[in-house]
Design an enzyme around this catalytic site. Structure first.
Site: not given
Ligand code: NAP
Length: 419
Positions: A305, A227, A160, A281
């Site tokens: 998101d 992640k 963003y 994931d």
């Protein structure tokens, strides 16, 4: 403060905020932005529902004083082509709580998304998305009732922040040269380049906000989604900073997953929130196979998101998913879908997303009785298979009603409920 086009209602009082605690009078002034496209239909319907719930829950003792503020196409008509007038920001800073319909992002001319502008100018750093299933809502899961989560997505950093350099531009070439020559990095010629900033400041204030929310609502756990196995100094740091806030500022109320097993044999002690983390994931698999193990999820911008929309789909889609953008004192609740322009003024679409954003707003205001009434009446209305076109096409034997008709059905069920 005086305003050019905004009319401050005489009969209302301001909501105030001290140290993250909002003080809400019985007749609070709440700002609303109608929104473009289907905005007028869903705002009109939802306001009727919210007002009816507040009136019934508090026997007329409480009442929202609505104050219209402007953004998008309606603003452009009133403010001589200005889609995002300065006084809209002023009014939100002064009155603190607002709710908005969807806004069109005009295409071309380098126009920035109005939604992003609102978040950035007002520093609404937490995008909060509760995701739960309501009885009767058609969806793809076998046991959708196991989904009851709240996503806290960082709203100002990560992708963003928008720090990107287009391939072939002098800025891109300058940065590529620096990375290759000074930093010893290696990558293909002509690559577009982006920077992903994630800071302790941005991360820690989000974690504090998630923890305050969890404590206030008696939620059981916070899962940090990241992640960090690959991106150690951004996503991995996000994870570490979240744990730091829990340990240093909320130690009385939190416990890590390891601590839970070491000290309590895996059984959650009363009054403690479990803080754990999962790689981004695998979380998508867990959401489908073991959703009951998750409660609050905190995520950097891009992860959050993806997850918000995927999770919303599990319980009926973004058409009914509520959301809010929240800062230290300003809170802006919003429909999460777009303006669906082909349905403009047709009185056709589902007001659920905006209506539930208002339910969320009532809960944040501490008006939980009114919020509960709407949820109960909503489920009753779905039990009766009275729905708008989008649900009607997924349900056998449904009665399709207009946006306004759906609102009336909910209000009738609320009024007829003797509880
Ligand atoms: P959209 O407006 O969300 O509409 C896409 C489709 O989703 C609609 O055609 C409709 O599907 C369904 N839908 C959306 N809202 C619904 C509702 N309340 N009830 C039932 N069905 C609903 O997405 P878009 O067409 O990509 O975007 C249109 C404009 O909205 C763009 O200008 C975009 O920038 C803006 N936008 C704004 C926001 C925001 O303000 N937060 C968010 C996203 C997009 P069917 O055609 O199958 O009936």
């Amino acid at each position: 403060m005086t305003y050019q086009h905004i009319v401050v209602p005489d009969e209302g009082e301001k909501i105030t905020c001290l140290e993250f605690e909002h003080c809400v009078p019985d007749n609070p002034i709440v700002a609303f932005i109608e929104g473009d496209g289907i905005g007028r239909d869903i705002m009109t319907a939802s306001k009727r529902i919210w007002d009816a719930a507040v009136e019934k829950a508090y026997s007329g003792r409480r009442k929202i004083a609505w104050m219209e503020i402007y953004a998008g196409e309606k603003a452009a008509g009133i403010y001589d082509g200005d889609y995002m007038p300065e006084e809209t920001f002023d009014a939100l800073r002064e009155f603190l709580v607002g709710i908005k319909g969807p806004l069109t992002t005009p295409v071309g001319g380098g126009f920035r998304s109005l939604n992003v502008t609102l978040r950035q100018v007002l520093d609404l750093y937490a995008c909060v998305r509760p995701v739960r299933w309501y009885r009767g809502v058609p969806g793809p899961m076998r046991e959708p009732e196991k989904v009851d989560m709240v996503i806290f997505r960082e709203n100002t950093e990560d992708v963003y922040a928008g720090i990107e350099y287009e391939a072939g531009t002098p800025e891109n070439e300058k940065l590529a040269r620096f990375l290759r020559e000074e930093m010893g990095e290696d990558f293909f010629e002509g690559a577009g380049l982006g920077v992903k900033p994630i800071s302790p400041f941005g991360t820690k204030r989000l974690m504090r906000s998630a923890l305050r929310y969890a404590l206030d609502r008696g939620r059981k756990s916070i899962t940090i989604m990241h992640k960090g196995n690959i991106q150690k100094f951004t996503e991995g740091a996000f994870r570490n900073w979240c744990y730091e806030v829990a340990a240093e500022e909320f130690s009385e109320h939190t416990i890590t997953e390891d601590g839970l097993w070491d000290k309590y044999d895996g059984k959650q002690p009363e009054g403690k929130i479990v803080v754990k983390d999962r790689i981004a994931d695998i979380i998508f698999q867990h959401m489908l196979l073991r959703p009951a193990e998750f409660d609050i999820i905190i995520a950097p911008n891009l992860n959050g998101d993806y997850l918000s929309d995927a999770l919303a789909a599990q319980v009926g889609g973004v058409g009914i998913a509520p959301g809010a953008n929240i800062g230290d004192s300003v809170m802006l609740f919003e429909a999460t879908h777009g303006t669906a322009p082909k349905y403009t003024n047709l009185d056709k679409v589902n007001p659920g997303s905006l209506m539930f954003s208002g339910v969320m707003m009532l809960e944040f205001m501490g008006w939980r009785e009114a919020a509960e009434m709407i949820k109960t009446a909503y489920e009753k209305t779905l039990d009766q298979k009275t729905v708008t076109y989008d649900f009607a096409r997924q349900m056998d034997g449904a009665t399709e009603v207009a946006t306004s008709g759906f609102a009336s059905a909910i209000i009738d069920n609320m009024r007829n409920d003797s509880a």
